[in-house]
Structures are given as C-alpha cells and as structure tokens.
Design a protein around this motif. Structure first.
Motif, PDB file in Angstrom:
ATOM      1  N   VAL A  72      -3.296  -0.367  -9.720  1.00  0.00           N
ATOM      2  CA  VAL A  72      -4.132   0.714 -10.262  1.00  0.00           C
ATOM      3  C   VAL A  72      -3.207   1.868 -10.611  1.00  0.00           C
ATOM      4  O   VAL A  72      -2.152   1.943 -10.093  1.00  0.00           O
ATOM      5  N   GLY A  73      -3.554   2.797 -11.458  1.00  0.00           N
ATOM      6  CA  GLY A  73      -2.586   3.770 -11.986  1.00  0.00           C
ATOM      7  C   GLY A  73      -1.858   4.609 -10.947  1.00  0.00           C
ATOM      8  O   GLY A  73      -2.237   4.649  -9.780  1.00  0.00           O
ATOM      9  N   THR A  74      -0.800   5.254 -11.404  1.00  0.00           N
ATOM     10  CA  THR A  74       0.040   6.103 -10.554  1.00  0.00           C
ATOM     11  C   THR A  74      -0.755   7.203  -9.848  1.00  0.00           C
ATOM     12  O   THR A  74      -0.566   7.441  -8.658  1.00  0.00           O
ATOM     13  N   ILE A  75      -1.642   7.855 -10.578  1.00  0.00           N
ATOM     14  CA  ILE A  75      -2.359   9.003 -10.012  1.00  0.00           C
ATOM     15  C   ILE A  75      -3.296   8.549  -8.906  1.00  0.00           C
ATOM     16  O   ILE A  75      -3.331   9.137  -7.829  1.00  0.00           O
ATOM     17  N   ILE A  76      -4.009   7.477  -9.158  1.00  0.00           N
ATOM     18  CA  ILE A  76      -4.944   6.956  -8.156  1.00  0.00           C
ATOM     19  C   ILE A  76      -4.186   6.483  -6.928  1.00  0.00           C
ATOM     20  O   ILE A  76      -4.579   6.766  -5.794  1.00  0.00           O
ATOM     21  N   THR A  77      -3.070   5.802  -7.156  1.00  0.00           N
ATOM     22  CA  THR A  77      -2.274   5.313  -6.027  1.00  0.00           C
ATOM     23  C   THR A  77      -1.733   6.477  -5.207  1.00  0.00           C
ATOM     24  O   THR A  77      -1.814   6.449  -3.975  1.00  0.00           O
ATOM     25  N   SER A  78      -1.199   7.511  -5.858  1.00  0.00           N
ATOM     26  CA  SER A  78      -0.662   8.623  -5.063  1.00  0.00           C
ATOM     27  C   SER A  78      -1.750   9.342  -4.301  1.00  0.00           C
ATOM     28  O   SER A  78      -1.521   9.770  -3.180  1.00  0.00           O
ATOM     29  N   ARG A  79      -2.929   9.472  -4.903  1.00  0.00           N
ATOM     30  CA  ARG A  79      -4.031  10.117  -4.180  1.00  0.00           C
ATOM     31  C   ARG A  79      -4.388   9.331  -2.930  1.00  0.00           C
ATOM     32  O   ARG A  79      -4.630   9.908  -1.871  1.00  0.00           O
ATOM     33  N   MET A  80      -4.440   8.014  -3.076  1.00  0.00           N
ATOM     34  CA  MET A  80      -4.785   7.162  -1.950  1.00  0.00           C
ATOM     35  C   MET A  80      -3.730   7.316  -0.849  1.00  0.00           C
ATOM     36  O   MET A  80      -4.074   7.458   0.328  1.00  0.00           O
ATOM     37  N   LEU A  81      -2.445   7.312  -1.231  1.00  0.00           N
ATOM     38  CA  LEU A  81      -1.376   7.460  -0.236  1.00  0.00           C
ATOM     39  C   LEU A  81      -1.444   8.831   0.442  1.00  0.00           C
ATOM     40  O   LEU A  81      -1.318   8.926   1.664  1.00  0.00           O
ATOM     41  N   ASN A  82      -1.646   9.868  -0.354  1.00  0.00           N
ATOM     42  CA  ASN A  82      -1.736  11.217   0.223  1.00  0.00           C
ATOM     43  C   ASN A  82      -2.898  11.326   1.197  1.00  0.00           C
ATOM     44  O   ASN A  82      -2.757  11.946   2.256  1.00  0.00           O
TER      45      ASN A  82
END
Ligand SMILES: *[C@@H]1O[C@H](CO)[C@@H](O)[C@H](O)[C@H]1NC(C)=O
Ligand SMILES: *[C@@H]1O[C@H](CO)[C@@H](O)[C@H](O)[C@H]1NC(C)=O
Ligand SMILES: *[C@@H]1O[C@H](CO)[C@@H](O)[C@H](O)[C@H]1NC(C)=O
Ligand SMILES: *[C@@H]1O[C@H](CO)[C@@H](O)[C@H](O)[C@H]1NC(C)=O
Length: 160
Positions: free
Chosen positions: A74-84
């Motif tokens: 899934v895109g970079t933004i969604i992935t970083s939000r999930m990790l954060n």
C-alpha cells in the motif's frame, strides 16, 4: 495538426484521471490501515500487542523502516502512518505489566527477532534482497526526456 491536438487532449485527460485517483484512495483501505489498533475491545489483546510491537520496532529503526516502506504494497503515506501509529501506541503496552505477564514481553521479542530477521535478509515478511538501490539514470534517459521535449514543444511549433 488537428489530430495531434486531439492526441494531446486525450493524453491530458489520462493525466487528470490519474491525479484524481491519487487524491481519493480507496476509503476502506485507508480506514483499515490507519486505524488498525483500537485500544479497547480487542478480540485478542496479545495479537494486538504482537502486531504493535513488531510494527513499532520496524518504525523506530531507519533501516527496517526504509525497507518496509519500499516493500509494503500500500502507498508510502499509508504505510508510514500505520508505522507511526504503532510506534505511538507501543509504550503504553510495553509498560502494561498485566499484558506482559499474559503474553510475554513481546516488545523484547520484537526487538530481538527484528534484528535476527534483518540479519537474515528480512523485514517483517518482506525480503530485503531485491530492493531497488536508486532511480535509473542510464543514457536512455536522455533519449526519453528528449522525446518528451519534442512531443510537447510540437504544439507550439504547429500552433505558430
Ligand atoms: C511478531 O514477531 C514475532 C517474532 O518474530 C513473531 O513470532 C510474531 O508472529 C509476529 N507477530 C505477528 C502478528 O506477525
Ligand atoms: C519489556 O521489555 C522492554 C524492552 O526490553 C522493557 O523496556 C520493558 O520494561 C519490559 N516490560 C515489562 C513489563 O517487563
Ligand atoms: C537498526 O537495526 C540494525 C540491525 O539490527 C542495527 O545495526 C542498527 O544499529 C539499528 N539502528 C537503530 C537506529 O537502532
Ligand atoms: C520475522 O520474520 C518472520 C518471517 O518472515 C515474520 O513472520 C515475523 O513477523 C518477523 N518478526 C519481526 C519482529 O519482524
């Protein structure tokens, strides 16, 4: 000339359509990926702790994080939000003595196992072996950029 102008109009429509698709990602996916970890009413608290610990560990280490973000489908933004989100949520779970007694210290497990996995060439379920090392910058880029310049200046040449 008429034909060429029509061709450009068609191209620009595709471009606008792609931009629109970017702005409105599938709402269901966003919902699920950005709110994966409700704190109350979790069916399995240990599973939740496990996911949070594993994702937070990846989030906190720049090497794991970079690899994971490049590999996640899934895109970079969604992935970083999930990790954060996982990283923000973990400290409370790590400090919860009852939870750590019930499930074992999954924070500790995630830290050691993530390091082992990374040594073996894995971050979560993704192999780090075939990661792209950079953008392509061979001589063919000159030709491609040249073609693009010619294509898009033709409209001025013909119009004039
Ligand atoms: C988290 O990592 C541990 C250690 O590798 C693994 O046993 C566990 O299955 C992982 N949890 C999830 C939800 O994938
Ligand atoms: C679990 O392990 C982490 C990392 O080693 C540690 O900081 C934390 O205090 C431990 N939690 C409990 C409840 O023992
Ligand atoms: C990230 O993990 C690697 C491999 O386990 C380790 O060598 C490195 O020190 C870690 N980096 C940080 C910032 O913790
Ligand atoms: C370690 O790798 C296994 C298998 O690739 C994966 O299931 C597990 O979640 C990983 N553990 C962590 C902490 O990333």
């Amino acid at each position: 000339m008429q034909l060429f102008a029509s061709f450009l109009v068609v191209l620009s429509v595709f471009h606008a359509a792609m931009g629109a698709a970017d702005k409105f990602p599938a709402p269901v996916l966003v919902e699920r990926q950005t709110n994966p970890l409700p704190t109350t009413q979790v069916g399995d608290a240990c599973l939740d702790y496990s996911i949070t610990a594993n994702m937070s560990t990846i989030s906190a280490n720049s090497s794991y994080r970079a690899a994971f973000i490049q590999k996640a489908p899934v895109g970079t933004i969604i992935t970083s939000r999930m990790l954060n989100a996982a990283q923000a949520k973990l400290p409370a779970l790590t400090a919860n003595v009852a939870l750590n007694q019930e499930c074992g210290n999954l924070t500790e497990l995630a830290l050691t196992e993530a390091a082992n996995n990374f040594t073996n060439g894995f971050v979560a379920q993704f192999s780090t072996k075939d990661l792209p090392v950079g953008i392509k910058a061979g001589p063919e880029v000159i030709v491609i950029v040249g073609c693009i310049c010619v294509l898009f200046s033709m409209v001025w040449v013909f119009a004039g």
